[in-house]
Structures are given as C-alpha cells and as structure tokens.
Design an enzyme around this catalytic site. Structure first.
Site, PDB file in Angstrom:
ATOM      1  N   ARG A 149       5.218   2.290  -5.734  1.00  0.00           N
ATOM      2  CA  ARG A 149       5.154   1.649  -4.408  1.00  0.00           C
ATOM      3  C   ARG A 149       4.446   2.553  -3.397  1.00  0.00           C
ATOM      4  O   ARG A 149       3.343   2.264  -2.959  1.00  0.00           O
ATOM      5  CB  ARG A 149       6.579   1.300  -3.949  1.00  0.00           C
ATOM      6  CG  ARG A 149       6.652   0.391  -2.741  1.00  0.00           C
ATOM      7  CD  ARG A 149       6.419   1.063  -1.417  1.00  0.00           C
ATOM      8  NE  ARG A 149       7.352   2.159  -1.145  1.00  0.00           N
ATOM      9  CZ  ARG A 149       7.220   2.983  -0.112  1.00  0.00           C
ATOM     10  NH1 ARG A 149       6.225   2.856   0.742  1.00  0.00           N
ATOM     11  NH2 ARG A 149       8.078   3.974   0.077  1.00  0.00           N
ATOM     12  N   ASP A 150       5.049   3.684  -3.071  1.00  0.00           N
ATOM     13  CA  ASP A 150       4.484   4.525  -2.009  1.00  0.00           C
ATOM     14  C   ASP A 150       3.130   5.079  -2.445  1.00  0.00           C
ATOM     15  O   ASP A 150       2.222   5.245  -1.636  1.00  0.00           O
ATOM     16  CB  ASP A 150       5.455   5.677  -1.692  1.00  0.00           C
ATOM     17  CG  ASP A 150       5.281   6.236  -0.296  1.00  0.00           C
ATOM     18  OD1 ASP A 150       4.286   5.889   0.369  1.00  0.00           O
ATOM     19  OD2 ASP A 150       6.130   7.029   0.140  1.00  0.00           O
ATOM     20  N   HIS A 179      12.690  12.462   1.630  1.00  0.00           N
ATOM     21  CA  HIS A 179      11.462  11.755   1.196  1.00  0.00           C
ATOM     22  C   HIS A 179      10.295  12.514   1.835  1.00  0.00           C
ATOM     23  O   HIS A 179       9.923  12.244   2.974  1.00  0.00           O
ATOM     24  CB  HIS A 179      11.539  10.300   1.674  1.00  0.00           C
ATOM     25  CG  HIS A 179      10.323   9.468   1.401  1.00  0.00           C
ATOM     26  ND1 HIS A 179      10.302   8.470   0.448  1.00  0.00           N
ATOM     27  CD2 HIS A 179       9.086   9.454   1.969  1.00  0.00           C
ATOM     28  CE1 HIS A 179       9.110   7.884   0.450  1.00  0.00           C
ATOM     29  NE2 HIS A 179       8.354   8.459   1.368  1.00  0.00           N
ATOM     30  N   CYS A 202       0.437   6.903   3.241  1.00  0.00           N
ATOM     31  CA  CYS A 202       0.897   5.746   3.994  1.00  0.00           C
ATOM     32  C   CYS A 202      -0.313   5.160   4.696  1.00  0.00           C
ATOM     33  O   CYS A 202      -1.042   5.871   5.390  1.00  0.00           O
ATOM     34  CB  CYS A 202       1.958   6.142   5.017  1.00  0.00           C
ATOM     35  SG  CYS A 202       2.457   4.729   6.016  1.00  0.00           S
ATOM     36  N   ASN A 214       3.361  11.697  -1.840  1.00  0.00           N
ATOM     37  CA  ASN A 214       4.713  12.254  -1.853  1.00  0.00           C
ATOM     38  C   ASN A 214       4.685  13.513  -2.704  1.00  0.00           C
ATOM     39  O   ASN A 214       3.792  13.715  -3.519  1.00  0.00           O
ATOM     40  CB  ASN A 214       5.670  11.275  -2.547  1.00  0.00           C
ATOM     41  CG  ASN A 214       5.752   9.962  -1.831  1.00  0.00           C
ATOM     42  OD1 ASN A 214       4.936   9.084  -2.049  1.00  0.00           O
ATOM     43  ND2 ASN A 214       6.725   9.826  -0.962  1.00  0.00           N
TER      44      ASN A 214
HETATM   45  P1  HMG Z   1       3.355  -9.499  11.472  1.00  0.00           P
HETATM   46  O1  HMG Z   1       1.882  -9.814  11.399  1.00  0.00           O
HETATM   47  O2  HMG Z   1       3.918  -9.021  12.770  1.00  0.00           O
HETATM   48  O3  HMG Z   1       4.262 -10.698  10.923  1.00  0.00           O
HETATM   49  O4  HMG Z   1       3.648  -8.421  10.339  1.00  0.00           O
HETATM   50  P2  HMG Z   1       4.418 -12.187  11.331  1.00  0.00           P
HETATM   51  O5  HMG Z   1       5.860 -12.495  11.114  1.00  0.00           O
HETATM   52  O6  HMG Z   1       3.790 -12.454  12.664  1.00  0.00           O
HETATM   53  O7  HMG Z   1       3.582 -12.954  10.193  1.00  0.00           O
HETATM   54  C1  HMG Z   1       2.169 -12.849  10.103  1.00  0.00           C
HETATM   55  C2  HMG Z   1       1.726 -13.289   8.724  1.00  0.00           C
HETATM   56  O8  HMG Z   1       2.284 -12.422   7.737  1.00  0.00           O
HETATM   57  C3  HMG Z   1       2.182 -14.682   8.347  1.00  0.00           C
HETATM   58  O9  HMG Z   1       1.186 -15.216   7.470  1.00  0.00           O
HETATM   59  C4  HMG Z   1       3.438 -14.451   7.551  1.00  0.00           C
HETATM   60  O10 HMG Z   1       3.697 -15.468   6.617  1.00  0.00           O
HETATM   61  C5  HMG Z   1       3.081 -13.176   6.826  1.00  0.00           C
HETATM   62  P3  HMG Z   1       0.055 -16.222   8.018  1.00  0.00           P
HETATM   63  O11 HMG Z   1       0.831 -17.380   8.592  1.00  0.00           O
HETATM   64  O12 HMG Z   1      -0.707 -15.478   9.081  1.00  0.00           O
HETATM   65  O13 HMG Z   1      -0.749 -16.524   6.789  1.00  0.00           O
HETATM   66  N1  HMG Z   1       4.280 -12.371   6.457  1.00  0.00           N
HETATM   67  C6  HMG Z   1       4.579 -12.018   5.202  1.00  0.00           C
HETATM   68  N2  HMG Z   1       3.959 -12.249   4.040  1.00  0.00           N
HETATM   69  C7  HMG Z   1       4.548 -11.749   2.928  1.00  0.00           C
HETATM   70  N3  HMG Z   1       5.688 -11.007   2.941  1.00  0.00           N
HETATM   71  C8  HMG Z   1       6.328 -10.769   4.107  1.00  0.00           C
HETATM   72  C9  HMG Z   1       5.767 -11.291   5.286  1.00  0.00           C
HETATM   73  N4  HMG Z   1       6.135 -11.220   6.596  1.00  0.00           N
HETATM   74  C10 HMG Z   1       5.225 -11.910   7.299  1.00  0.00           C
HETATM   75  N5  HMG Z   1       7.434 -10.035   4.099  1.00  0.00           N
HETATM   76  C11 HMG Z   1       4.980  -7.220   8.772  1.00  0.00           C
HETATM   77  C12 HMG Z   1       4.907  -7.834  10.163  1.00  0.00           C
HETATM   78  C13 HMG Z   1       6.177  -6.328   8.711  1.00  0.00           C
HETATM   79  C14 HMG Z   1       5.101  -8.345   7.745  1.00  0.00           C
HETATM   80  C15 HMG Z   1       3.671  -6.437   8.534  1.00  0.00           C
HETATM   81  O14 HMG Z   1       3.514  -5.534   9.597  1.00  0.00           O
HETATM   82  C16 HMG Z   1       3.613  -5.699   7.236  1.00  0.00           C
HETATM   83  O15 HMG Z   1       3.652  -6.276   6.167  1.00  0.00           O
HETATM   84  N6  HMG Z   1       3.447  -4.348   7.300  1.00  0.00           N
HETATM   85  C17 HMG Z   1       3.269  -3.523   6.133  1.00  0.00           C
HETATM   86  C18 HMG Z   1       4.161  -2.355   6.255  1.00  0.00           C
HETATM   87  C19 HMG Z   1       4.053  -1.475   5.023  1.00  0.00           C
HETATM   88  O16 HMG Z   1       4.097  -1.945   3.906  1.00  0.00           O
HETATM   89  N7  HMG Z   1       3.937  -0.145   5.261  1.00  0.00           N
HETATM   90  C20 HMG Z   1       3.971   0.796   4.208  1.00  0.00           C
HETATM   91  C21 HMG Z   1       5.372   0.991   3.695  1.00  0.00           C
HETATM   92  S1  HMG Z   1       6.376   2.038   4.766  1.00  0.00           S
HETATM   93  C22 HMG Z   1       6.045   3.620   4.204  1.00  0.00           C
HETATM   94  O17 HMG Z   1       5.172   3.818   3.398  1.00  0.00           O
HETATM   95  C23 HMG Z   1       6.919   4.745   4.700  1.00  0.00           C
HETATM   96  C24 HMG Z   1       7.956   5.196   3.663  1.00  0.00           C
HETATM   97  O18 HMG Z   1       7.335   5.588   2.454  1.00  0.00           O
HETATM   98  C25 HMG Z   1       8.775   6.375   4.229  1.00  0.00           C
HETATM   99  C26 HMG Z   1       7.902   7.504   4.777  1.00  0.00           C
HETATM  100  O19 HMG Z   1       7.088   8.076   4.037  1.00  0.00           O
HETATM  101  O20 HMG Z   1       8.052   7.766   5.975  1.00  0.00           O
HETATM  102  C27 HMG Z   1       8.947   4.063   3.346  1.00  0.00           C
HETATM  103 MG    MG Z   2       6.467   7.537   2.113  1.00  0.00          MG
END
Ligand code: HMG
Ligand code: MG
Length: 307
Positions: free
Chosen positions: A15-16, A211, A244, A253
């Site tokens: 995933r990450d 993490h 990220c 990571n």
């Molecule tokens: P948004 O654009 O604000 O959402 O995104 P929305 O509710 O306005 O919806 C917009 C569109 O997205 C719509 O589709 C929804 O259906 C769709 P459209 O009508 O335009 O075709 N949608 C989705 N589709 C599939 N699955 C969903 C979903 N939700 C809405 N769950 C949202 C908000 C959170 C969805 C967006 O910002 C997003 O997906 N962000 C990605 C975040 C991400 O994956 N980041 C990386 C992981 S975090 C990380 O790596 C850190 C970590 O490792 C820890 C660390 O290292 O610190 C965990």
């Molecule tokens: Mg991470």
C-alpha cells in the site's frame, strides 16, 4: 527500560510503497508480492487503500487485489490484511470486497490534511468517527494513523502535544492501535522520543506503533529510540518501497529487511524469515527494474550471489 523481547512488524509495502510508484503495478504482481510476504512470516500486511482512483490511480485495483488475497490459502498463524479507508464510501467498498480490518488516517498538520484528504483535521475526525461506528457494528477492527507526527512538508515542525491530541482522539473513537507516521522522515531519535513521550501520556505505549519513513536515513535509529521507550509495533516496507503522493520528496518507509536485521542483532523475536523476505524484496524490485532500497537486502543478496 529493557527493550521488548518481541516485536510485531506491519508490512505496508503493497500500500504505502506501491501507492507512490509512478508505474502502476499489475494486480497479479501485487497479489504474488503479498503472498510471498505472508509466507515470509509477516503477521499483518496492509494490502491496498479504498481511496479515490482520481487521487491515487495506483490503488484503483483495490477490490481485485483484496479479494484475491483473501481467497488465497489460509496462513498459520493467521495474517491480518488491513486496508485504508478515508470515508464511508471507501469503507463500504472495502467491506464489499471482504475486508476484515481497516485503517483510518488523520494528520497532526492542518495543511497536510487538506492536501492528503481534502478536508480539515476536525472534519476528518468526523468522517473517521462514522467509519469507526460502521466498523464496530460489523465487528471490524480499526487501526488509526496520525501523519506528520514530528514534521510536516508544509508547516515545518509539529508540536508533540498536537500529535498526542490527534492520537488520543483516534483512541477514544475506538481504534485498537495508533500508528505514528513520520511522513517525511525528518525525525531523529530525540524528536521521536519527545513525540512518543507526549503520545504515551494519552495512549498506552502498547497501543502505539511507529511508522517511519527513511528519507534522511534516520528510520532505524528512530526505531531503536522507540524500542527504548517500550514501543513494540513498527510499520515497514519490503525493499524500502514507498513515500507519500502528498509529501514531495518523501521516500520509502524503513525497509522491512533493515528492521529485521536490527531485531535479529538485538535478539528480539518477530517471526520473519530473512531468506523468504529477501526473495520477496528481489521479486518486487525486479518488477520495478531497480535494486532494493534496503542496504541490508543489497548486502545479503550480493553475498548470496558471491557464494
Ligand atoms: P474529495 O475529492 O474531497 O471527495 O476526496 P468527494 O467526497 O468530494 O468525492 C469526489 C469524487 O471522489 C467522487 O467521484 C467520489 O465518488 C469519489 P466523482 O463523482 O467525482 O466521479 N470518492 C471515492 N472514490 C473511491 N473511493 C473513495 C472515495 N471517496 C470519494 N473512498 C478523498 C476525498 C479522501 C476521497 C481523496 O482526497 C482521496 O482519495 N485522497 C487520497 C488520500 C491517500 O490515499 N493518501 C495516501 C495515503 S495516506 C499516507 O500515505 C500516510 C500514511 O502512510 C502515514 C504516514 O506516512 O504519515 C498512512
Ligand atoms: Mg506512510
């Protein structure tokens, strides 16, 4: 304090790691990677994320990958396969694909929250509370993340009290464990220990995980510093895959191979076989057309080659 005798590693490479690869890795490769990691003894493997494919196209095959992994041979001891869910939409899709554990991901930084999930920290906590409620109704375990626990790519240094506040909210919501993300790998043993001490005042150390990204090469030192405080769960990524998409310059990571080598040197048990882990590391690295980022993997593989 004595170091823990046993540590749990949560593998986050599929995933990450793969969420941040410019090339989209085919589902079949992801599935084989996850199976190899399970065979190597990883007790928990974060499979994918149910986020918007417009935002992270690398995880668009989430349902296909999760379904295939869950249909695979049962493992002993049982492996858990958590997936990231940012909102109810993602949660429902994860459940539909068979998820038995999910993770929600908040941040200690407002700016990062906006860039990563397009909402404020307060709004994200409301969304996550809805996910946790839905999960508890189905008896699904929820892990919580806090990102930017010591530093943010947009806001700079983060006050440990802020990280502890978010961690406490996630615990109160019902997360069984809070994983503390040094998203940009800027922490050092001193800043990591200050941050853990603040969090441990609000969340029992046994429910905290580290993490750490390895952007500045500090992640193994930060794990040692965390072990000294009694932390016993760490997230890591095979071959050091990762980063990220919303934190420019963030690298992978800490590599699972590097953590395993550290733990073996400290005689800390974690149940992972180095040879099988190295084979998994080589498998994904060959697919990506590069060497593993792990120094331990490179050293051990070159010794194997020289034999
Ligand atoms: P948004 O654009 O604000 O959402 O995104 P929305 O509710 O306005 O919806 C917009 C569109 O997205 C719509 O589709 C929804 O259906 C769709 P459209 O009508 O335009 O075709 N949608 C989705 N589709 C599939 N699955 C969903 C979903 N939700 C809405 N769950 C949202 C908000 C959170 C969805 C967006 O910002 C997003 O997906 N962000 C990605 C975040 C991400 O994956 N980041 C990386 C992981 S975090 C990380 O790596 C850190 C970590 O490792 C820890 C660390 O290292 O610190 C965990
Ligand atoms: Mg991470």
């Amino acid at each position: 304090m004595m170091l823990p005798k046993q540590v749990k590693l949560v593998e986050v490479g599929p995933r990450d790691g793969l969420q941040n690869e410019p090339q989209i890795v085919p589902a079949a490769i992801k599935i084989e990677l996850i199976e190899r990691l399970a065979d190597a003894g990883l007790p928990a493997i974060e499979v994918t994320s149910f986020v918007a494919p417009k935002w992270v196209p690398q995880m668009a095959d989430n349902a296909e990958v999760l379904r295939a992994v869950l249909a695979g041979p049962p493992r002993r001891p049982a492996v858990s396969y958590p997936v990231l869910t940012p909102n109810l939409q993602g949660f429902d899709a994860a459940i539909e694909a068979g998820a038995q554990e999910v993770a929600i991901f908040a941040a200690a930084s407002e700016a990062f929250s906006q860039k990563n999930i397009n909402c404020s920290v307060a709004e994200s906590l409301k969304r996550f509370a809805a996910v946790v409620d839905a999960a508890s109704a189905l008896d699904i375990k929820v892990r919580g993340y806090v990102s930017c626990v010591v530093a943010c790519p947009y806001e700079g240094a983060i006050d440990p009290a802020r990280t502890a506040w978010v961690a406490q909210r996630l615990l109160e919501m019902g997360c069984y464990e809070i994983s503390l993300g040094d998203t940009i790998g800027a922490g050092t043993p001193a800043s990591i220990q200050r941050m853990i001490e603040a969090c441990a005042a609000a969340v029992p150390i046994g429910q905290l995980a580290g993490h750490y990204h390895d952007t500045y090469g500090m992640a193994v030192a930060n794990i040692y510093a965390s072990l000294e405080l009694g932390m016993a769960v760490f997230d890591s990524s095979v071959a050091g895959l990762g980063g990220c998409p919303y934190a420019a310059g963030a690298t992978g990571n800490v590599a699972t191979e590097d953590v395993l080598f550290l733990l073996q040197g400290l005689a800390i048990e974690c149940g992972i076989e180095m040879d099988k882990l190295l084979a998994a590391s080589q498998f994904i690295s060959r697919h990506l057309g590069r060497e593993p980022a792990s120094k331990v993997a490179r050293a051990l593989l070159s010794r194997q080659g020289a034999r």
